[in-house]
Design a protein around this motif. Sequence first.
Motif, PDB file in Angstrom:
ATOM      1  N   LYS A  66       0.856  -1.188   0.000  1.00  0.00           N
ATOM      2  CA  LYS A  66       0.000   0.000   0.000  1.00  0.00           C
ATOM      3  C   LYS A  66       0.891   1.236   0.000  1.00  0.00           C
ATOM      4  N   TYR A  67       0.276   2.387  -0.163  1.00  0.00           N
ATOM      5  CA  TYR A  67       1.027   3.634  -0.126  1.00  0.00           C
ATOM      6  C   TYR A  67       1.300   4.047   1.314  1.00  0.00           C
ATOM      7  N   PHE A  68       2.516   4.525   1.572  1.00  0.00           N
ATOM      8  CA  PHE A  68       2.883   5.151   2.841  1.00  0.00           C
ATOM      9  C   PHE A  68       3.344   6.562   2.538  1.00  0.00           C
ATOM     10  N   HIS A  69       2.889   7.479   3.302  1.00  0.00           N
ATOM     11  CA  HIS A  69       3.234   8.900   3.258  1.00  0.00           C
ATOM     12  C   HIS A  69       2.713   9.618   2.025  1.00  0.00           C
ATOM     13  N   TRP A  70       2.708   8.986   0.874  1.00  0.00           N
ATOM     14  CA  TRP A  70       2.130   9.641  -0.301  1.00  0.00           C
ATOM     15  C   TRP A  70       0.640   9.874  -0.097  1.00  0.00           C
ATOM     16  N   ASP A  71       0.030   9.116   0.774  1.00  0.00           N
ATOM     17  CA  ASP A  71      -1.423   9.175   0.977  1.00  0.00           C
ATOM     18  C   ASP A  71      -1.818   9.775   2.325  1.00  0.00           C
ATOM     19  N   HIS A  72      -0.947  10.594   2.918  1.00  0.00           N
ATOM     20  CA  HIS A  72      -1.269  11.085   4.261  1.00  0.00           C
ATOM     21  C   HIS A  72      -2.514  11.982   4.257  1.00  0.00           C
ATOM     22  N   SER A  73      -3.029  12.245   5.425  1.00  0.00           N
ATOM     23  CA  SER A  73      -4.230  13.067   5.577  1.00  0.00           C
ATOM     24  C   SER A  73      -4.003  14.470   5.031  1.00  0.00           C
ATOM     25  N   LEU A  74      -5.061  15.012   4.460  1.00  0.00           N
ATOM     26  CA  LEU A  74      -5.018  16.410   4.056  1.00  0.00           C
ATOM     27  C   LEU A  74      -4.970  17.255   5.322  1.00  0.00           C
ATOM     28  N   LEU A  75      -4.076  18.196   5.363  1.00  0.00           N
ATOM     29  CA  LEU A  75      -3.903  19.019   6.553  1.00  0.00           C
ATOM     30  C   LEU A  75      -4.919  20.154   6.544  1.00  0.00           C
ATOM     31  N   PRO A  76      -5.722  20.257   7.587  1.00  0.00           N
ATOM     32  CA  PRO A  76      -6.746  21.306   7.609  1.00  0.00           C
ATOM     33  C   PRO A  76      -6.158  22.668   7.967  1.00  0.00           C
ATOM     34  N   HIS A  77      -6.825  23.689   7.522  1.00  0.00           N
ATOM     35  CA  HIS A  77      -6.472  25.051   7.929  1.00  0.00           C
ATOM     36  C   HIS A  77      -6.760  25.191   9.415  1.00  0.00           C
ATOM     37  N   TRP A  78      -5.986  25.990  10.121  1.00  0.00           N
ATOM     38  CA  TRP A  78      -6.167  26.151  11.564  1.00  0.00           C
ATOM     39  C   TRP A  78      -7.492  26.822  11.920  1.00  0.00           C
ATOM     40  N   ASP A  79      -8.045  27.598  11.010  1.00  0.00           N
ATOM     41  CA  ASP A  79      -9.327  28.276  11.256  1.00  0.00           C
ATOM     42  C   ASP A  79     -10.450  27.390  10.727  1.00  0.00           C
ATOM     43  N   PRO A  80     -11.328  26.869  11.588  1.00  0.00           N
ATOM     44  CA  PRO A  80     -12.404  25.969  11.140  1.00  0.00           C
ATOM     45  C   PRO A  80     -13.292  26.565  10.048  1.00  0.00           C
ATOM     46  N   LYS A  81     -13.500  27.868  10.072  1.00  0.00           N
ATOM     47  CA  LYS A  81     -14.327  28.500   9.032  1.00  0.00           C
ATOM     48  C   LYS A  81     -13.653  28.380   7.666  1.00  0.00           C
ATOM     49  N   VAL A  82     -12.359  28.591   7.636  1.00  0.00           N
ATOM     50  CA  VAL A  82     -11.618  28.469   6.380  1.00  0.00           C
ATOM     51  C   VAL A  82     -11.522  26.994   5.989  1.00  0.00           C
ATOM     52  N   ALA A  83     -11.241  26.138   6.950  1.00  0.00           N
ATOM     53  CA  ALA A  83     -11.077  24.705   6.686  1.00  0.00           C
ATOM     54  C   ALA A  83     -12.338  24.102   6.084  1.00  0.00           C
ATOM     55  N   SER A  84     -13.493  24.591   6.469  1.00  0.00           N
ATOM     56  CA  SER A  84     -14.743  24.017   5.964  1.00  0.00           C
ATOM     57  C   SER A  84     -14.897  24.211   4.458  1.00  0.00           C
ATOM     58  N   GLY A  85     -14.163  25.137   3.868  1.00  0.00           N
ATOM     59  CA  GLY A  85     -14.238  25.373   2.434  1.00  0.00           C
ATOM     60  C   GLY A  85     -13.300  24.510   1.608  1.00  0.00           C
ATOM     61  N   TYR A  86     -12.566  23.641   2.262  1.00  0.00           N
ATOM     62  CA  TYR A  86     -11.590  22.803   1.569  1.00  0.00           C
ATOM     63  C   TYR A  86     -11.880  21.336   1.815  1.00  0.00           C
ATOM     64  N   PRO A  87     -11.409  20.466   0.919  1.00  0.00           N
ATOM     65  CA  PRO A  87     -11.654  19.032   1.113  1.00  0.00           C
ATOM     66  C   PRO A  87     -10.935  18.499   2.349  1.00  0.00           C
ATOM     67  N   SER A  88     -11.428  17.383   2.844  1.00  0.00           N
ATOM     68  CA  SER A  88     -10.783  16.678   3.949  1.00  0.00           C
ATOM     69  C   SER A  88     -10.565  15.241   3.498  1.00  0.00           C
ATOM     70  N   GLY A  89      -9.960  14.466   4.339  1.00  0.00           N
ATOM     71  CA  GLY A  89      -9.691  13.068   3.991  1.00  0.00           C
ATOM     72  C   GLY A  89      -8.215  12.843   3.753  1.00  0.00           C
ATOM     73  N   ARG A  90      -7.905  11.974   2.813  1.00  0.00           N
ATOM     74  CA  ARG A  90      -6.519  11.602   2.528  1.00  0.00           C
ATOM     75  C   ARG A  90      -6.205  11.876   1.056  1.00  0.00           C
ATOM     76  N   HIS A  91      -4.913  12.025   0.780  1.00  0.00           N
ATOM     77  CA  HIS A  91      -4.470  12.097  -0.613  1.00  0.00           C
ATOM     78  C   HIS A  91      -4.724  10.739  -1.258  1.00  0.00           C
ATOM     79  N   GLN A  92      -4.910  10.738  -2.575  1.00  0.00           N
ATOM     80  CA  GLN A  92      -5.237   9.524  -3.320  1.00  0.00           C
ATOM     81  C   GLN A  92      -4.193   9.270  -4.412  1.00  0.00           C
ATOM     82  N   PRO A  93      -3.062   8.636  -4.066  1.00  0.00           N
ATOM     83  CA  PRO A  93      -2.036   8.354  -5.075  1.00  0.00           C
ATOM     84  C   PRO A  93      -2.575   7.385  -6.137  1.00  0.00           C
ATOM     85  N   PRO A  94      -2.000   7.346  -7.293  1.00  0.00           N
ATOM     86  CA  PRO A  94      -0.715   7.922  -7.623  1.00  0.00           C
ATOM     87  C   PRO A  94      -0.762   9.359  -8.150  1.00  0.00           C
TER      88      PRO A  94
END
Length: 137
Positions: free
Chosen positions: A31-59
Amino acid sequence: MENKMQDFPEPNYNVHVFYYVWYGNPQFNGKYFHWDHSLLPHWDPKVASGYPSGRHQPPDDIGANFYPALGPYSSRDPLVLEEHMRQLRTAAVGVLAVSWYPRSMNDDNGEEIDNLLPLVLDAADKYQLKVEYFIQK
Protein backbone atom coordinates in the motif's frame (compact mmCIF):
# COMPACT_ATOMS: atom_id res chain seq x y z
CA MET A 1 26.59 2.55 -18.62
CA GLU A 2 27.85 2.14 -15.08
CA ASN A 3 29.17 5.19 -13.28
CA LYS A 4 32.71 5.18 -11.95
CA MET A 5 33.59 7.10 -8.83
CA GLN A 6 35.92 9.38 -10.81
CA ASP A 7 32.85 10.51 -12.80
CA PHE A 8 31.50 12.20 -9.65
CA PRO A 9 32.67 15.18 -7.63
CA GLU A 10 34.26 14.33 -4.31
CA PRO A 11 31.65 13.93 -1.55
CA ASN A 12 31.65 16.90 0.80
CA TYR A 13 31.26 15.44 4.29
CA ASN A 14 30.35 18.91 5.57
CA VAL A 15 27.16 18.77 3.49
CA HIS A 16 24.37 16.81 5.19
CA VAL A 17 20.88 16.18 3.81
CA PHE A 18 17.82 14.67 5.43
CA TYR A 19 16.94 11.46 3.62
CA TYR A 20 13.51 10.12 4.51
CA VAL A 21 12.98 6.39 4.01
CA TRP A 22 9.31 6.38 4.94
CA TYR A 23 7.77 6.25 1.47
CA GLY A 24 5.92 3.17 0.26
CA ASN A 25 3.87 2.01 -2.69
CA PRO A 26 1.71 -1.04 -3.41
CA GLN A 27 4.42 -2.80 -5.46
CA PHE A 28 6.95 -2.95 -2.61
CA ASN A 29 4.88 -2.33 0.53
CA GLY A 30 1.39 -3.54 -0.29
CA LYS A 31 0.00 0.00 0.00
CA TYR A 32 1.03 3.63 -0.13
CA PHE A 33 2.88 5.15 2.84
CA HIS A 34 3.23 8.90 3.26
CA TRP A 35 2.13 9.64 -0.30
CA ASP A 36 -1.42 9.17 0.98
CA HIS A 37 -1.27 11.08 4.26
CA SER A 38 -4.23 13.07 5.58
CA LEU A 39 -5.02 16.41 4.06
CA LEU A 40 -3.90 19.02 6.55
CA PRO A 41 -6.75 21.31 7.61
CA HIS A 42 -6.47 25.05 7.93
CA TRP A 43 -6.17 26.15 11.56
CA ASP A 44 -9.33 28.28 11.26
CA PRO A 45 -12.40 25.97 11.14
CA LYS A 46 -14.33 28.50 9.03
CA VAL A 47 -11.62 28.47 6.38
CA ALA A 48 -11.08 24.71 6.69
CA SER A 49 -14.74 24.02 5.96
CA GLY A 50 -14.24 25.37 2.43
CA TYR A 51 -11.59 22.80 1.57
CA PRO A 52 -11.65 19.03 1.11
CA SER A 53 -10.78 16.68 3.95
CA GLY A 54 -9.69 13.07 3.99
CA ARG A 55 -6.52 11.60 2.53
CA HIS A 56 -4.47 12.10 -0.61
CA GLN A 57 -5.24 9.52 -3.32
CA PRO A 58 -2.04 8.35 -5.08
CA PRO A 59 -0.72 7.92 -7.62
CA ASP A 60 -1.96 11.21 -9.10
CA ASP A 61 -2.76 13.03 -5.85
CA ILE A 62 0.17 12.71 -3.47
CA GLY A 63 1.03 14.34 -0.16
CA ALA A 64 3.92 16.38 -1.54
CA ASN A 65 4.41 19.87 -2.96
CA PHE A 66 6.30 18.50 -5.96
CA TYR A 67 5.72 15.30 -7.91
CA PRO A 68 8.88 13.15 -7.82
CA ALA A 69 10.56 12.31 -11.13
CA LEU A 70 10.50 8.64 -10.04
CA GLY A 71 6.77 8.80 -9.29
CA PRO A 72 5.34 7.79 -5.89
CA TYR A 73 8.19 5.39 -5.19
CA SER A 74 8.93 3.01 -2.36
CA SER A 75 12.00 3.60 -0.23
CA ARG A 76 12.41 -0.19 -0.32
CA ASP A 77 12.93 -0.26 -4.09
CA PRO A 78 16.64 -1.00 -4.71
CA LEU A 79 16.54 0.92 -8.01
CA VAL A 80 15.20 4.00 -6.21
CA LEU A 81 17.92 3.76 -3.54
CA GLU A 82 20.55 3.43 -6.25
CA GLU A 83 19.23 6.44 -8.16
CA HIS A 84 18.94 8.61 -5.07
CA MET A 85 22.51 7.80 -4.00
CA ARG A 86 23.76 8.56 -7.52
CA GLN A 87 21.92 11.91 -7.49
CA LEU A 88 23.28 12.81 -4.06
CA ARG A 89 26.83 11.96 -5.05
CA THR A 90 26.41 13.98 -8.28
CA ALA A 91 25.50 16.94 -6.05
CA ALA A 92 28.64 16.33 -3.93
CA VAL A 93 26.57 15.57 -0.83
CA GLY A 94 28.57 13.63 1.74
CA VAL A 95 26.20 12.62 4.56
CA LEU A 96 22.60 11.39 4.75
CA ALA A 97 20.66 12.06 7.95
CA VAL A 98 18.09 9.26 8.19
CA SER A 99 15.19 9.50 10.63
CA TRP A 100 15.05 6.42 12.82
CA TYR A 101 12.42 5.35 15.30
CA PRO A 102 13.17 2.80 18.03
CA ARG A 103 12.16 -0.78 17.26
CA SER A 104 8.40 -1.36 17.14
CA MET A 105 7.76 2.36 16.73
CA ASN A 106 7.00 4.34 13.62
CA ASP A 107 5.40 7.58 12.66
CA ASP A 108 1.65 7.80 12.10
CA ASN A 109 1.93 7.16 8.34
CA GLY A 110 4.66 4.58 7.99
CA GLU A 111 6.15 1.31 9.07
CA GLU A 112 9.20 0.15 11.01
CA ILE A 113 12.39 0.67 9.00
CA ASP A 114 14.96 -1.48 10.83
CA ASN A 115 15.07 -4.06 8.05
CA LEU A 116 15.46 -1.31 5.43
CA LEU A 117 18.54 0.29 6.99
CA PRO A 118 21.06 -2.30 5.71
CA LEU A 119 19.88 -1.57 2.14
CA VAL A 120 20.34 2.17 2.71
CA LEU A 121 23.79 1.64 4.22
CA ASP A 122 24.89 -0.56 1.31
CA ALA A 123 23.59 1.89 -1.31
CA ALA A 124 25.24 4.85 0.43
CA ASP A 125 28.53 3.00 0.84
CA LYS A 126 28.62 2.19 -2.88
CA TYR A 127 28.72 5.96 -3.54
CA GLN A 128 31.08 6.73 -0.62
CA LEU A 129 28.31 8.52 1.30
CA LYS A 130 28.06 8.42 5.07
CA VAL A 131 24.86 7.86 7.05
CA GLU A 132 23.91 9.38 10.38
CA TYR A 133 20.72 8.79 12.30
CA PHE A 134 18.24 11.39 13.46
CA ILE A 135 16.72 9.50 16.39
CA GLN A 136 12.99 10.04 16.91
CA LYS A 137 11.06 9.15 20.03
